[in-house]
Design a protein around this motif. Structure first.
Motif, short mmCIF file in Angstrom:
data_model
loop_
_atom_site.label_atom_id
_atom_site.label_comp_id
_atom_site.label_asym_id
_atom_site.label_seq_id
_atom_site.Cartn_x
_atom_site.Cartn_y
_atom_site.Cartn_z
N SER A 89 -12.20 -1.41 -0.04
CA SER A 89 -11.63 -0.09 0.24
C SER A 89 -10.31 -0.20 1.00
O SER A 89 -9.34 0.51 0.68
CB SER A 89 -12.61 0.75 1.07
OG SER A 89 -13.81 0.95 0.36
N VAL A 90 -10.25 -1.08 1.99
CA VAL A 90 -9.01 -1.27 2.75
C VAL A 90 -7.93 -1.84 1.85
O VAL A 90 -6.77 -1.41 1.89
CB VAL A 90 -9.26 -2.16 3.98
CG1 VAL A 90 -7.97 -2.56 4.66
CG2 VAL A 90 -10.19 -1.47 4.97
N SER A 91 -8.30 -2.80 1.02
CA SER A 91 -7.35 -3.40 0.09
C SER A 91 -6.81 -2.35 -0.88
O SER A 91 -5.60 -2.30 -1.15
CB SER A 91 -8.04 -4.53 -0.68
OG SER A 91 -7.20 -5.09 -1.63
N ALA A 92 -7.68 -1.49 -1.39
CA ALA A 92 -7.26 -0.44 -2.30
C ALA A 92 -6.37 0.58 -1.59
O ALA A 92 -5.39 1.07 -2.16
CB ALA A 92 -8.48 0.26 -2.91
N PHE A 139 1.27 1.32 -0.82
CA PHE A 139 2.48 0.65 -1.30
C PHE A 139 3.00 1.29 -2.57
O PHE A 139 4.21 1.50 -2.72
CB PHE A 139 2.21 -0.84 -1.53
CG PHE A 139 2.51 -1.70 -0.35
CD1 PHE A 139 3.68 -2.43 -0.29
CD2 PHE A 139 1.63 -1.77 0.71
CE1 PHE A 139 3.97 -3.22 0.80
CE2 PHE A 139 1.91 -2.55 1.81
CZ PHE A 139 3.08 -3.28 1.86
N SER A 140 2.11 1.59 -3.51
CA SER A 140 2.59 2.12 -4.79
C SER A 140 3.01 3.58 -4.67
O SER A 140 4.08 3.97 -5.13
CB SER A 140 1.54 1.94 -5.88
OG SER A 140 0.36 2.64 -5.55
N ALA A 141 2.20 4.40 -4.03
CA ALA A 141 2.53 5.82 -3.94
C ALA A 141 3.54 6.10 -2.83
O ALA A 141 4.47 6.88 -3.02
CB ALA A 141 1.26 6.63 -3.68
N LEU A 144 5.63 3.83 -1.08
CA LEU A 144 6.88 3.08 -1.08
C LEU A 144 7.43 2.83 -2.48
O LEU A 144 8.54 2.32 -2.63
CB LEU A 144 6.69 1.73 -0.37
CG LEU A 144 6.30 1.82 1.10
CD1 LEU A 144 5.99 0.43 1.64
CD2 LEU A 144 7.41 2.46 1.91
N GLY A 145 6.64 3.12 -3.49
CA GLY A 145 7.09 2.89 -4.85
C GLY A 145 7.15 1.41 -5.22
O GLY A 145 7.89 1.02 -6.11
N LEU A 146 6.36 0.59 -4.53
CA LEU A 146 6.34 -0.86 -4.80
C LEU A 146 5.03 -1.23 -5.49
O LEU A 146 3.96 -0.77 -5.09
CB LEU A 146 6.47 -1.65 -3.50
CG LEU A 146 7.74 -1.42 -2.69
CD1 LEU A 146 7.65 -2.13 -1.36
CD2 LEU A 146 8.94 -1.91 -3.47
N ALA A 147 5.13 -2.06 -6.48
CA ALA A 147 3.94 -2.53 -7.18
C ALA A 147 3.52 -3.87 -6.60
O ALA A 147 4.29 -4.83 -6.60
CB ALA A 147 4.22 -2.65 -8.67
N LEU A 148 2.30 -3.93 -6.10
CA LEU A 148 1.75 -5.20 -5.64
C LEU A 148 1.20 -5.95 -6.86
O LEU A 148 0.87 -5.33 -7.87
CB LEU A 148 0.66 -4.95 -4.61
CG LEU A 148 1.13 -4.30 -3.31
CD1 LEU A 148 -0.05 -3.94 -2.42
CD2 LEU A 148 2.08 -5.21 -2.57
N PRO A 149 1.10 -7.27 -6.78
CA PRO A 149 0.62 -8.04 -7.94
C PRO A 149 -0.74 -7.55 -8.42
O PRO A 149 -1.66 -7.35 -7.63
CB PRO A 149 0.53 -9.47 -7.40
CG PRO A 149 1.39 -9.51 -6.20
CD PRO A 149 1.40 -8.13 -5.64
N ALA A 150 -0.86 -7.37 -9.74
CA ALA A 150 -2.10 -6.87 -10.33
C ALA A 150 -3.05 -8.00 -10.69
O ALA A 150 -4.26 -7.82 -10.71
CB ALA A 150 -1.81 -6.03 -11.56
#
Length: 188
Positions: free
Chosen positions: A162-165, A171-173, A175-181
């Motif tokens: 949950s914390v990771s999500a 980050f995505s919403a 800062l607009g940054l995509a973390l590695p999928a």
């Protein structure tokens, strides 16, 4: 009645001698704590270098990709400074004592916990690309929770995920940054 007759060299009201730290209090006060301070400073320097040398696209918006790394770097240095002040104060207090002090019960560095956290961090860095942020960060958070005393593996894994999500969403919403999928690329 034998307890009232002869007590040996000690009197009836004397307490048993307490154990003392080997080599006196000042010889062993804070060694493990100073090691943690040095590790925090090294981590802060590593983060500062990585943040300063980060390739930032010119069209990146505000606050930008350096925002969170700068906050984490500053917090790492602040934590190192606060811990150094606390260790110095404890060491100075131990040196000021003219006689050896009793060994503190339950104090000291838990090297097993430190080892679990270090291994969790190394696993996170090694698995970030293949597994992706969500799973590798959950492993990091779960390992850190275990090192700090968490003993409910399924509950702890759920909290870690949950914390990771939450970080991934921030980050995505935010800062607009995509973390590695990683392995989850295209799954959602």
């Amino acid at each position: 009645m034998s307890g009232t007759v002869e007590q040996g060299a000690r009197g009836l009201d004397d307490e048993p001698p307490e154990p003392v730290l080997p080599g006196g209090a000042e010889a062993s006060a804070g060694r493990g704590d100073w090691a943690v301070v040095v590790l925090l400073l090294a981590l802060g320097a590593f983060l500062a270098h990585g943040t300063a040398t980060m390739d930032v696209p010119e069209n990146s918006g505000s606050p930008g990709p350096r925002f969170v790394p700068v906050i984490v770097t500053v917090l790492t240095f602040v934590l190192a400074a606060l811990m150094a002040a606390q260790v110095a104060r404890a060491t100075r207090g131990a040196r000021a004592a003219s006689e050896p002090r009793p060994a503190p019960a339950g104090e000291g560095t838990d090297w097993r916990a430190v080892g679990v956290v270090v291994v969790s961090f190394l696993a996170f860095t090694a698995l970030l690309s293949p597994l992706g942020w969500l799973l590798s960060a959950a492993l990091l958070f779960w390992g850190t929770g275990y090192a700090l005393g968490g003993r409910r593996p399924l509950f702890d894994a759920g909290v870690a995920l949950s914390v990771s999500a939450a970080f991934q969403l921030a980050f995505s919403a935010g800062l607009g940054l995509a973390l590695p999928a990683g392995v989850l690329e295209g799954a959602f």
